[in-house]
Design a protein around this motif. Structure first.
Motif, PDB file in Angstrom:
ATOM      1  N   THR A   1       3.467  17.468   0.993  1.00  0.00           N
ATOM      2  CA  THR A   1       2.760  16.189   0.966  1.00  0.00           C
ATOM      3  C   THR A   1       3.747  15.088   1.344  1.00  0.00           C
ATOM      4  O   THR A   1       4.844  15.023   0.793  1.00  0.00           O
ATOM      5  N   THR A   2       3.367  14.259   2.304  1.00  0.00           N
ATOM      6  CA  THR A   2       4.225  13.149   2.699  1.00  0.00           C
ATOM      7  C   THR A   2       3.715  11.850   2.090  1.00  0.00           C
ATOM      8  O   THR A   2       2.537  11.721   1.743  1.00  0.00           O
ATOM      9  N   ARG A   3       4.616  10.882   2.003  1.00  0.00           N
ATOM     10  CA  ARG A   3       4.318   9.601   1.361  1.00  0.00           C
ATOM     11  C   ARG A   3       4.717   8.460   2.302  1.00  0.00           C
ATOM     12  O   ARG A   3       5.852   8.393   2.757  1.00  0.00           O
ATOM     13  N   LEU A   4       3.764   7.598   2.612  1.00  0.00           N
ATOM     14  CA  LEU A   4       4.039   6.416   3.431  1.00  0.00           C
ATOM     15  C   LEU A   4       3.801   5.169   2.595  1.00  0.00           C
ATOM     16  O   LEU A   4       2.674   4.907   2.157  1.00  0.00           O
TER      17      LEU A   4
ATOM     18  N   PRO B   1     -13.963  20.937  -7.398  1.00  0.00           N
ATOM     19  CA  PRO B   1     -14.506  22.296  -7.483  1.00  0.00           C
ATOM     20  C   PRO B   1     -14.985  22.850  -6.150  1.00  0.00           C
ATOM     21  O   PRO B   1     -15.154  24.068  -6.010  1.00  0.00           O
ATOM     22  N   GLN B   2     -15.211  21.995  -5.152  1.00  0.00           N
ATOM     23  CA  GLN B   2     -15.654  22.470  -3.834  1.00  0.00           C
ATOM     24  C   GLN B   2     -14.553  23.201  -3.068  1.00  0.00           C
ATOM     25  O   GLN B   2     -14.826  23.887  -2.089  1.00  0.00           O
ATOM     26  N   LEU B   3     -13.298  23.063  -3.513  1.00  0.00           N
ATOM     27  CA  LEU B   3     -12.161  23.627  -2.791  1.00  0.00           C
ATOM     28  C   LEU B   3     -11.729  24.947  -3.426  1.00  0.00           C
ATOM     29  O   LEU B   3     -11.632  25.043  -4.650  1.00  0.00           O
ATOM     30  N   ASP B   4     -11.435  25.942  -2.582  1.00  0.00           N
ATOM     31  CA  ASP B   4     -11.092  27.270  -3.113  1.00  0.00           C
ATOM     32  C   ASP B   4      -9.595  27.458  -3.372  1.00  0.00           C
ATOM     33  O   ASP B   4      -9.182  28.542  -3.803  1.00  0.00           O
ATOM     34  N   GLN B   5      -8.772  26.421  -3.083  1.00  0.00           N
ATOM     35  CA  GLN B   5      -7.333  26.447  -3.348  1.00  0.00           C
ATOM     36  C   GLN B   5      -6.620  27.556  -2.580  1.00  0.00           C
ATOM     37  O   GLN B   5      -5.606  28.086  -3.031  1.00  0.00           O
ATOM     38  N   GLN B   6      -7.126  27.879  -1.383  1.00  0.00           N
ATOM     39  CA  GLN B   6      -6.499  28.903  -0.545  1.00  0.00           C
ATOM     40  C   GLN B   6      -6.274  28.348   0.867  1.00  0.00           C
ATOM     41  O   GLN B   6      -6.970  28.736   1.811  1.00  0.00           O
ATOM     42  N   PRO B   7      -5.307  27.462   1.045  1.00  0.00           N
ATOM     43  CA  PRO B   7      -5.048  26.893   2.369  1.00  0.00           C
ATOM     44  C   PRO B   7      -4.500  27.954   3.328  1.00  0.00           C
ATOM     45  O   PRO B   7      -3.876  28.930   2.892  1.00  0.00           O
ATOM     46  N   PRO B   8      -4.716  27.781   4.626  1.00  0.00           N
ATOM     47  CA  PRO B   8      -4.266  28.786   5.599  1.00  0.00           C
ATOM     48  C   PRO B   8      -2.759  28.777   5.827  1.00  0.00           C
ATOM     49  O   PRO B   8      -2.229  29.710   6.427  1.00  0.00           O
ATOM     50  N   LEU B   9      -2.070  27.737   5.371  1.00  0.00           N
ATOM     51  CA  LEU B   9      -0.608  27.686   5.449  1.00  0.00           C
ATOM     52  C   LEU B   9      -0.101  26.757   4.357  1.00  0.00           C
ATOM     53  O   LEU B   9      -0.847  25.917   3.842  1.00  0.00           O
ATOM     54  N   GLN B  10       1.155  26.913   4.009  1.00  0.00           N
ATOM     55  CA  GLN B  10       1.771  26.057   3.012  1.00  0.00           C
ATOM     56  C   GLN B  10       2.412  24.862   3.712  1.00  0.00           C
ATOM     57  O   GLN B  10       3.114  25.018   4.707  1.00  0.00           O
ATOM     58  N   ALA B  11       2.166  23.674   3.175  1.00  0.00           N
ATOM     59  CA  ALA B  11       2.695  22.461   3.799  1.00  0.00           C
ATOM     60  C   ALA B  11       2.949  21.414   2.724  1.00  0.00           C
ATOM     61  O   ALA B  11       2.243  21.368   1.707  1.00  0.00           O
TER      62      ALA B  11
ATOM     63  N   GLY C   1       0.799  -1.219   0.000  1.00  0.00           N
ATOM     64  CA  GLY C   1       0.000   0.000   0.000  1.00  0.00           C
ATOM     65  C   GLY C   1       0.828   1.264   0.000  1.00  0.00           C
ATOM     66  O   GLY C   1       2.034   1.246   0.239  1.00  0.00           O
ATOM     67  N   GLU C   2       0.166   2.362  -0.285  1.00  0.00           N
ATOM     68  CA  GLU C   2       0.780   3.688  -0.203  1.00  0.00           C
ATOM     69  C   GLU C   2      -0.264   4.691   0.249  1.00  0.00           C
ATOM     70  O   GLU C   2      -1.444   4.608  -0.139  1.00  0.00           O
ATOM     71  N   ILE C   3       0.166   5.641   1.086  1.00  0.00           N
ATOM     72  CA  ILE C   3      -0.712   6.687   1.602  1.00  0.00           C
ATOM     73  C   ILE C   3      -0.015   8.028   1.422  1.00  0.00           C
ATOM     74  O   ILE C   3       1.140   8.193   1.829  1.00  0.00           O
ATOM     75  N   ARG C   4      -0.705   8.980   0.822  1.00  0.00           N
ATOM     76  CA  ARG C   4      -0.182  10.340   0.694  1.00  0.00           C
ATOM     77  C   ARG C   4      -1.055  11.267   1.525  1.00  0.00           C
ATOM     78  O   ARG C   4      -2.285  11.204   1.447  1.00  0.00           O
ATOM     79  N   THR C   5      -0.400  12.120   2.300  1.00  0.00           N
ATOM     80  CA  THR C   5      -1.092  12.988   3.246  1.00  0.00           C
ATOM     81  C   THR C   5      -0.714  14.434   2.971  1.00  0.00           C
ATOM     82  O   THR C   5       0.460  14.752   2.756  1.00  0.00           O
ATOM     83  N   CYS C   6      -1.716  15.320   2.982  1.00  0.00           N
ATOM     84  CA  CYS C   6      -1.449  16.731   2.712  1.00  0.00           C
ATOM     85  C   CYS C   6      -2.517  17.593   3.365  1.00  0.00           C
ATOM     86  O   CYS C   6      -3.527  17.090   3.873  1.00  0.00           O
ATOM     87  N   LEU C   7      -2.286  18.890   3.356  1.00  0.00           N
ATOM     88  CA  LEU C   7      -3.286  19.844   3.828  1.00  0.00           C
ATOM     89  C   LEU C   7      -4.312  20.048   2.720  1.00  0.00           C
ATOM     90  O   LEU C   7      -3.958  20.225   1.554  1.00  0.00           O
ATOM     91  N   LEU C   8      -5.570  20.015   3.101  1.00  0.00           N
ATOM     92  CA  LEU C   8      -6.619  20.250   2.114  1.00  0.00           C
ATOM     93  C   LEU C   8      -6.501  21.679   1.581  1.00  0.00           C
ATOM     94  O   LEU C   8      -6.405  22.626   2.366  1.00  0.00           O
ATOM     95  N   PRO C   9      -6.475  21.875   0.268  1.00  0.00           N
ATOM     96  CA  PRO C   9      -6.314  23.231  -0.280  1.00  0.00           C
ATOM     97  C   PRO C   9      -7.616  24.036  -0.208  1.00  0.00           C
ATOM     98  O   PRO C   9      -8.271  24.308  -1.211  1.00  0.00           O
TER      99      PRO C   9
END
Length: 337
Positions: free
Chosen positions: A193-196, A181-191, A25-33
């Motif tokens: 993406t990690t990969r497990l 399209p539901q996401l405004d692409q304006q996250p509150p901070l830049q972060a 398996g693989e999991i990628r984790t990030c901040l929702l934009p």
């Protein structure tokens, strides 16, 4: 090669389940934009990736949601050790996860089993087994099949066009989620993406157990041993939870480094969003099945996840306090000390 397919029901496929050789398996984790935290309705809309299927959500101890599983068909080779490979045909299961309405994950995995016959079967057979790939042909050494398949997967040998490439599948699915399209692409901070990358093996009385390591700045590997095949979903949930908390540690470390050497006012702008938007998400092991609580405790004891997090949060709080103090005084004159 891969083929996008949909989840279908096949009662015949559930009558007899072959014993897994290994789970990859693989999991990628990030901040929702997105600029704000998604509520329940917005979460359902974002994760409604399969028409007619239900988005699973829970609110305690913190908001957590799972999209319906999707299947990606594959007919390719799977690396065996470092020198050979074997053909696999079947599907990779893909699930999107939303944590606290803030963090997004794409999780893909496949359970590798021996094919009941030595020739490829029609796609209808494989589509009915979401997240299962059948290894066709004779294994070079059946006695160590799981170990060699794990080694081959983690070594990532062979060209992507002919070898099972969970990384590309996961990245493609996550990109699609982030562009919703539901996401405004304006996250509150830049972060980042990690990969497990993770694997699971059936170990009987040897499980449950886990090993975890950092392979680079943003890549990690976890090897899980479970007692019986029925615990494979527990291993998946465990790895998703580990990936969340590793991501949180990665982000807070990055923000502390980014705040070094900049003005007091800018330090607050860099560090404050971590406390506002991420600190409350730290709950290691709180949302994993009981069978995997012991491995979480062992991992905590070995890697000191919570100690690292507590130390970093306290450091961020102190730096914000000091930066705010000097910003209010109009500077940081050396004579004040």
């Amino acid at each position: 090669m891969t083929r996008n397919t949909q989840t279908v029901s096949n009662p015949a496929a559930r009558r007899t389940a072959p014993i897994p050789l290994v789970v990859l398996g693989e999991i990628r984790t990030c901040l929702l934009p997105h600029s704000s935290t998604l509520d329940g309705q917005a979460t359902d809309e974002l994760l409604a990736l399969v028409p007619g299927a239900t988005v699973r959500r829970r609110e305690r101890p913190g908001p957590l949601a799972f999209s319906p599983r999707r299947a990606v068909g594959v007919d390719c080779h799977l690396a065996w050790g470092s020198t050979t490979s074997a053909r696999v045909v079947g599907t990779v299961a893909s699930t999107a996860v939303l944590v606290g309405g803030r963090l997004s994950q794409m999780s893909v995995h496949t359970i590798v089993v021996r094919a009941p016959q030595k020739k490829r079967r029609p796609w209808a057979h494989y589509i009915g087994q979401v997240g299962v790939t059948e290894l066709i042909g004779t294994l070079p050494d059946p006695a160590i099949a799981d170990e060699e398949l794990v080694a081959g997967y983690l070594a990532a040998q062979g060209p992507a066009k002919t070898t099972l490439d969970l990384s590309s599948i996961c990245a493609r699915q996550l990109a699609g989620l982030r562009e919703a399209p539901q996401l405004d692409q304006q996250p509150p901070l830049q972060a980042p993406t990690t990969r497990l990358r993770w694997t699971a093996q059936i170990g009987g009385s040897a499980g449950p157990a886990v090993s975890f390591r950092l392979d680079g700045e943003l890549t990690r590997t976890a090897n899980v041993i479970v007692r019986v095949p029925a615990e494979i979903p527990d291993a998946l949930r465990f790895c998703q939870d580990v990936a969340v908390h590793d991501w949180l540690l990665t982000v807070i470390d990055a923000k502390v480094r980014a705040a070094d050497g900049i003005s007091d006012g800018r330090q607050v702008a860099v560090l404050a969003p971590v406390l506002e938007h991420l600190a409350h998400l730290w709950m290691p092991g709180a949302q994993v099945p009981g069978t995997m609580r012991s491995p979480w405790r062992d991992l905590q004891a070995e890697a000191s996840f919570s100690k690292q997090w507590t130390t970093r949060v306290e450091q961020v709080q102190r730096r914000i306090e000091v930066a705010t103090y000097y910003a209010a005084r109009g500077g940081n004159p050396a004579g004040d000390w």
